[in-house]
Design a protein around this motif. Structure first.
Motif, short mmCIF file in Angstrom:
data_model
loop_
_atom_site.label_atom_id
_atom_site.label_comp_id
_atom_site.label_asym_id
_atom_site.label_seq_id
_atom_site.Cartn_x
_atom_site.Cartn_y
_atom_site.Cartn_z
N TYR A 70 0.68 -1.34 -0.05
CA TYR A 70 -0.10 0.04 -0.17
C TYR A 70 0.79 1.30 0.04
O TYR A 70 0.65 2.17 -0.77
N ARG A 71 1.91 1.34 0.83
CA ARG A 71 2.55 2.46 0.78
C ARG A 71 3.50 2.70 -0.38
O ARG A 71 3.63 3.65 -0.80
N ALA A 72 4.13 1.66 -0.79
CA ALA A 72 4.74 1.82 -2.33
C ALA A 72 3.87 2.25 -3.15
O ALA A 72 4.12 2.78 -3.91
N THR A 73 2.72 1.69 -3.19
CA THR A 73 1.72 2.25 -4.38
C THR A 73 1.41 3.51 -4.20
O THR A 73 1.21 4.58 -5.30
N MET A 74 1.43 3.96 -3.13
CA MET A 74 0.97 5.43 -2.68
C MET A 74 2.18 6.32 -2.91
O MET A 74 1.98 7.46 -3.61
N ASP A 75 3.31 5.95 -2.60
CA ASP A 75 4.64 6.67 -2.77
C ASP A 75 4.92 6.73 -4.37
O ASP A 75 5.24 7.80 -4.58
N ASP A 80 0.51 14.10 -4.44
CA ASP A 80 -0.87 14.42 -4.26
C ASP A 80 -1.61 13.59 -3.61
O ASP A 80 -1.83 12.35 -4.12
N PRO A 81 -2.43 13.95 -2.42
CA PRO A 81 -3.16 12.97 -1.69
C PRO A 81 -4.34 12.18 -2.43
O PRO A 81 -4.52 11.24 -2.44
N ARG A 82 -4.90 13.10 -3.53
CA ARG A 82 -5.84 12.59 -4.10
C ARG A 82 -5.45 11.28 -5.17
O ARG A 82 -5.83 10.62 -5.26
N ALA A 83 -4.23 11.85 -5.68
CA ALA A 83 -3.46 10.61 -6.66
C ALA A 83 -3.03 9.24 -5.80
O ALA A 83 -3.50 8.33 -6.52
N ARG A 84 -2.57 9.38 -4.55
CA ARG A 84 -2.21 8.42 -3.73
C ARG A 84 -3.22 7.69 -3.50
O ARG A 84 -3.29 6.40 -3.50
N GLU A 138 -4.08 10.78 4.43
CA GLU A 138 -4.11 11.18 3.10
C GLU A 138 -5.35 12.32 3.18
O GLU A 138 -5.36 13.26 2.33
N PHE A 139 -6.52 11.87 3.70
CA PHE A 139 -7.89 12.76 3.78
C PHE A 139 -7.45 14.22 4.43
O PHE A 139 -7.83 14.98 4.16
N ALA A 140 -6.60 13.97 5.65
CA ALA A 140 -6.22 15.00 6.40
C ALA A 140 -5.41 16.04 5.21
O ALA A 140 -5.43 16.99 5.37
N ALA A 141 -4.52 15.39 4.84
CA ALA A 141 -3.61 16.31 3.86
C ALA A 141 -4.32 16.90 2.73
O ALA A 141 -4.22 18.07 2.32
N LEU A 142 -5.54 16.28 2.15
CA LEU A 142 -6.52 17.03 1.54
C LEU A 142 -7.21 18.13 1.92
O LEU A 142 -7.79 18.79 1.52
N GLY A 143 -7.30 18.07 3.30
CA GLY A 143 -7.94 19.14 3.94
C GLY A 143 -9.31 18.82 4.25
O GLY A 143 -10.13 19.50 4.53
N LEU A 184 -15.87 10.26 -3.43
CA LEU A 184 -15.49 10.37 -1.94
C LEU A 184 -14.56 11.36 -1.62
O LEU A 184 -14.38 12.24 -0.75
N ILE A 185 -13.56 11.19 -2.61
CA ILE A 185 -12.27 12.13 -2.29
C ILE A 185 -12.71 13.36 -2.38
O ILE A 185 -12.32 14.48 -1.67
N ASP A 186 -13.47 13.86 -3.59
CA ASP A 186 -13.95 15.12 -3.67
C ASP A 186 -15.08 15.88 -3.02
O ASP A 186 -15.46 16.81 -2.99
#
Length: 194
Positions: A70-75, A80-84, A138-143, A184-186
């Motif tokens: 999961y971490r490798a995929t996100m990294d 960008d949290p949305r892309a992650r 990631e959601f926190a980083a999105l605000g 959900l992300i948006d």
């Protein structure tokens, strides 16, 4: 000339159990595990105290590997949290569409292990808490004003994607999951009422 040492009984049991419990479920018989690992019954009890201990250890080992994926995929998706977050859904969609996909090992274990005190349940709960934390960050980083709630929803979406991928061959749950994840992300930008 170097020769690699053959793994010992503990490692062979873990490798075999990780493979067989994913392919056949945690109900796979002890005899099949022992035969596949090429070890005596005594090794199972010496190293794990029995099948329940082996199952819990396999889940722990799988958790470490899967969380790292999961971490490798996100990294790999960048900063960008949305892309992650969408990268996670995309990767799970590809996995669920694969020919050797048998579903989520953690969900399957929770459903199959009917004893609520089985040590495997704490491992699966810890796994989900870890994923929840990754998503919440990631959601926190999105605000998002409610990143924990958004992480709950994404985790539910992930479980649904993996369950549908295992139980509905020929369907395309990945496309629907990606669309829902995008909504959900948006859905709750910074400062919006939660």
């Amino acid at each position: 000339m170097t020769s690699s040492a053959k793994p010992g009984p503990r490692e062979r049991l873990l490798l075999t159990a990780q493979e067989l419990t994913y392919a056949q479920g945690v109900g796979v018989g002890v005899d099949a595990l022992l035969k596949g690992a090429g070890v005596a019954r005594r090794s199972l009890y010496e190293h794990f105290g029995g099948k329940d201990g082996l199952i819990a250890e396999v889940l722990r080992r799988s958790t470490a590997e899967d969380v790292e994926r999961y971490r490798a995929t996100m990294d790999a998706a960048g900063a960008d949290p949305r892309a992650r977050l969408l990268a996670v859904v995309d990767r799970l969609g590809r996995i669920a569409a694969g020919p050797d996909f048998h579903g989520c090992r953690y969900l399957a274990a929770d459903l199959a292990l009917t004893d609520p005190d089985h040590p495997g349940h704490e491992v699966t709960r810890a796994y989900r808490r870890t994923l929840h934390g990754l998503f919440e960050d990631e959601f926190a980083a999105l605000g998002h004003v409610r990143p924990g709630s958004a992480a709950d929803q994404l985790l539910l979406l992930v479980d649904g994607l993996l369950a549908a991928g295992a139980t509905r061959p020929g369907s395309d749950p990945a496309a629907a999951a990606r669309e829902l994840a995008g909504h959900l992300i948006d859905a709750c930008p910074a400062g919006a009422p939660g």
